[in-house]
Design a protein around this motif. Structure first.
Motif, short mmCIF file in Angstrom:
data_model
loop_
_atom_site.label_atom_id
_atom_site.label_comp_id
_atom_site.label_asym_id
_atom_site.label_seq_id
_atom_site.Cartn_x
_atom_site.Cartn_y
_atom_site.Cartn_z
N SER A 225 0.81 -1.22 0.00
CA SER A 225 0.00 0.00 0.00
C SER A 225 0.84 1.27 0.00
CB SER A 225 -0.92 0.02 1.23
OG SER A 225 -0.16 0.19 2.42
N SER A 226 2.16 1.14 0.22
CA SER A 226 3.03 2.31 0.28
C SER A 226 3.95 2.33 -0.94
CB SER A 226 3.88 2.29 1.55
OG SER A 226 4.88 3.28 1.51
N PRO A 227 3.73 3.25 -1.89
CA PRO A 227 4.58 3.29 -3.09
C PRO A 227 6.06 3.48 -2.77
CG PRO A 227 2.62 4.65 -3.39
CD PRO A 227 2.64 4.25 -1.94
N VAL A 228 6.37 4.26 -1.74
CA VAL A 228 7.77 4.50 -1.40
C VAL A 228 8.44 3.22 -0.92
CG1 VAL A 228 9.33 5.74 0.15
CG2 VAL A 228 7.39 6.94 -0.86
N LEU A 229 7.81 2.54 0.03
CA LEU A 229 8.39 1.31 0.56
C LEU A 229 8.50 0.24 -0.53
CD1 LEU A 229 6.46 0.99 3.97
CD2 LEU A 229 8.71 2.02 3.54
N LEU A 230 7.44 0.06 -1.30
CA LEU A 230 7.44 -0.96 -2.34
C LEU A 230 8.52 -0.70 -3.37
CD1 LEU A 230 6.05 -3.48 -3.49
CD2 LEU A 230 4.48 -1.96 -4.71
N ASN A 231 8.69 0.55 -3.75
CA ASN A 231 9.68 0.89 -4.76
C ASN A 231 11.11 0.60 -4.28
OD1 ASN A 231 10.81 2.26 -7.14
ND2 ASN A 231 11.36 3.87 -5.69
N GLN A 340 13.14 2.90 7.24
CA GLN A 340 12.85 2.99 8.67
C GLN A 340 12.06 4.25 9.01
OE1 GLN A 340 15.12 1.37 11.78
NE2 GLN A 340 16.92 0.99 10.51
N LEU A 341 12.42 5.37 8.40
CA LEU A 341 11.75 6.62 8.72
C LEU A 341 10.36 6.71 8.10
CD1 LEU A 341 14.64 9.25 8.45
CD2 LEU A 341 13.74 8.10 10.49
N THR A 342 10.13 5.96 7.02
CA THR A 342 8.83 5.99 6.35
C THR A 342 7.85 5.01 6.98
OG1 THR A 342 9.94 6.56 4.27
CG2 THR A 342 7.68 5.79 4.10
N MET A 347 5.27 -1.54 12.38
CA MET A 347 5.50 -2.32 11.16
C MET A 347 6.98 -2.36 10.76
SD MET A 347 2.81 -3.65 9.72
CE MET A 347 1.02 -3.57 9.77
N ARG A 348 7.80 -1.62 11.48
CA ARG A 348 9.18 -1.40 11.05
C ARG A 348 9.97 -2.71 10.97
NH1 ARG A 348 10.47 2.79 14.51
NH2 ARG A 348 9.48 4.24 13.06
N GLY A 349 9.79 -3.60 11.91
CA GLY A 349 10.52 -4.86 11.89
C GLY A 349 10.19 -5.69 10.66
N ARG A 350 8.91 -5.74 10.31
CA ARG A 350 8.51 -6.52 9.13
C ARG A 350 9.03 -5.89 7.84
NH1 ARG A 350 2.48 -7.18 11.43
NH2 ARG A 350 3.36 -5.63 12.84
N VAL A 351 9.03 -4.57 7.79
CA VAL A 351 9.57 -3.89 6.60
C VAL A 351 11.06 -4.18 6.46
CG1 VAL A 351 10.05 -1.64 5.57
CG2 VAL A 351 7.81 -2.09 6.59
N MET A 352 11.81 -4.09 7.55
CA MET A 352 13.25 -4.32 7.48
C MET A 352 13.56 -5.80 7.24
SD MET A 352 14.20 -1.34 7.45
CE MET A 352 15.95 -1.73 7.23
N ALA A 353 12.66 -6.69 7.64
CA ALA A 353 12.84 -8.10 7.31
C ALA A 353 12.75 -8.31 5.80
CB ALA A 353 11.80 -8.95 8.03
N LEU A 354 11.83 -7.61 5.17
CA LEU A 354 11.73 -7.70 3.70
C LEU A 354 12.96 -7.09 3.03
CD1 LEU A 354 7.94 -6.78 3.28
CD2 LEU A 354 9.00 -9.02 2.96
N TRP A 355 13.50 -6.03 3.60
CA TRP A 355 14.76 -5.46 3.10
C TRP A 355 15.88 -6.49 3.18
CZ3 TRP A 355 17.01 -1.35 0.76
CH2 TRP A 355 18.34 -1.06 1.02
N THR A 356 15.96 -7.21 4.31
CA THR A 356 16.98 -8.24 4.47
C THR A 356 16.76 -9.38 3.49
OG1 THR A 356 17.16 -7.69 6.82
CG2 THR A 356 18.08 -9.81 6.12
N MET A 357 15.50 -9.74 3.26
CA MET A 357 15.19 -10.77 2.26
C MET A 357 15.68 -10.35 0.88
SD MET A 357 11.35 -12.11 3.14
CE MET A 357 11.29 -13.04 1.59
N ALA A 358 15.41 -9.09 0.53
CA ALA A 358 15.82 -8.61 -0.80
C ALA A 358 17.33 -8.53 -0.92
CB ALA A 358 15.19 -7.24 -1.05
#
Length: 416
Positions: A225-231, A340-342, A347-358
């Protein structure tokens, strides 16, 4: 002139004035050096046990496979539990695995299948540790100092890439291979000690996500749902899969393109580490982190990677690799901070987990692809594919950024 130097120093190392982060930085420096010692020792161990480069690739894949498969679960744990307590557990577990490996080597009881099991175990630990550790930085330093802290941490990782292997070489020559693993296991005590010495009242803990069903899917929907995070995550997925496979392509490049063998590989790796360390200093001194800088860093990351691919000599390739290191650290630091700032705190842990996956979890996919290209088409082509992938990621990022800006303009003109 001296005032300029002092100002640069204050800006570059500003987050180290925060006591908890300063302790963490010291502990991480010791532990990261130990991690690189184990990386060198593990590579030599697998080659001694099997004599096979394929086996070495299998061990690397097994160590990152849990991140690919279970990364979002690690993010849920980071969001639900106190991060300092989680880090106690992950550091003790990683240290225990390293000590077991060292003792098995020292007693000559090590077998390739036990290396496989321990590699998977470390991958499981890292699945939880990586998102927790990255988001814990924000709790130590706050939003204003996050960019500086992340950049200094990136710089520290690359300095450890130089220090750790140097110590490992000396230990292997003087004591034996097992020392790399035992010393690494003991180095985790430094992190445990600094965690214990931190002042909990000076931390800024994020709100913890309550226990609920479907938290992994909730994290995925949030990113979508977040274009910035997804991009940013899509850019990292492309670059992580095809560009960051240097451990696969650089040995082939050094050996078959320049006939320089292990020495050439070490020189190229050291050049990248030196460039990354400089990039970390520059990123730490930067006051602003605009999204456009993320796109530009990805673009120059790809361009410099292509310069390595066409370099006519090892010396020029080393110079180009230093530039690769500089722009790669700029890209990862900017991406980490922006995510992290966005992100919403819960939700920050799950977002950074996806960053680590990528970033890391893509290795089991991209490593074999780049390795196959390097083996059959030539190492230069393997590097070129990585360079083109980074440029394409930058293009996708630029298009997404334009759409985001156009949407923002439309909302301002017609808020209803």
């Amino acid at each position: 002139m001296m005032n300029v130097v002092r100002q640069f120093g204050r800006q570059t190392f500003s987050s180290l004035r925060i006591r908890n982060f300063r302790l963490y930085f010291i502990g991480q420096g010791i532990s990261l050096s130990g991690t690189w010692m184990q990386t060198i020792g593990q590579g030599l161990l697998v080659l001694r046990l099997s004599g096979s480069g394929t086996e070495l690739g299998v061990v690397t894949a097994l160590q990152t496979l849990p991140i690919l498969l279970f990364g979002p679960l690690g993010g849920v744990i980071a969001d639900r539990f106190p991060k300092r307590q989680v880090l106690y557990a992950t550091q003790v577990a990683a240290g225990a695995l390293a000590l077991i490996l060292g003792l098995l080597v020292a007693t000559d009881e090590i077998r390739i299948w036990t290396v496989y099991i321990l590699a998977i175990g470390l991958g499981v630990v890292n699945t939880v540790d990586n998102p927790t550790r990255q988001t814990f930085v924000l709790e130590m330093v706050g939003r204003d100092a996050l960019a500086n802290a992340v950049s200094l941490n990136s710089m520290e990782i690359n300095l450890a890439r130089v220090i750790g292997p140097s110590i490992a070489g000396a230990l292997i020559a003087l004591v034996g291979l097992s020392a790399c693993f035992i010393v690494n296991g003991l180095s985790y005590l430094a992190v445990v000690a600094v965690l214990a010495k931190m002042r909990p009242g000076e931390l800024q803990p994020a709100p913890r996500a309550p226990r609920a069903r479907g938290q992994i899917l909730e994290g995925l929907r949030y990113v979508r749902s977040s274009p910035v995070l997804l991009n940013i995550l899509l850019m990292m997925a492309i670059i992580g899969t095809f560009t960051y496979e240097f451990t696969v392509i650089l040995p082939l490049f050094a050996e078959f393109t320049f006939g320089a063998g292990a020495g050439g590989y070490a020189a190229l790796t050291a050049s990248m580490g030196a460039g990354a360390a400089v990039g970390g200093f520059v990123a730490a001194s930067r006051r602003k982190n605009a999204p456009s800088l993320l796109v530009l860093s990805a673009l120059f990351f790809g361009v410099t990677d292509l310069l390595v691919a066409i370099a006519p000599s090892l010396t020029l390739a080393m110079i180009a690799m230093a530039l690769v290191g500089f722009f790669s650290i700029t890209f990862t630091s900017l991406g980490n901070v922006t995510l992290q700032l966005t992100s919403r705190p819960e939700m920050r842990g799950r977002v950074m987990a996806l960053w680590t996956m990528a970033f890391l979890g893509s290795t089991p996919i991209g490593g074999p692809i780049i390795g196959w290209i390097g083996e059959h088409a030539g190492p230069r082509w393997g590097l070129a594919v990585g360079g083109v992938a980074a440029i394409l990621a930058a293009g996708l990022g630029a298009l997404a950024l334009r759409r985001i800006e156009e949407r923002a303009v439309a909302l301002r003109q017609d808020p209803l």
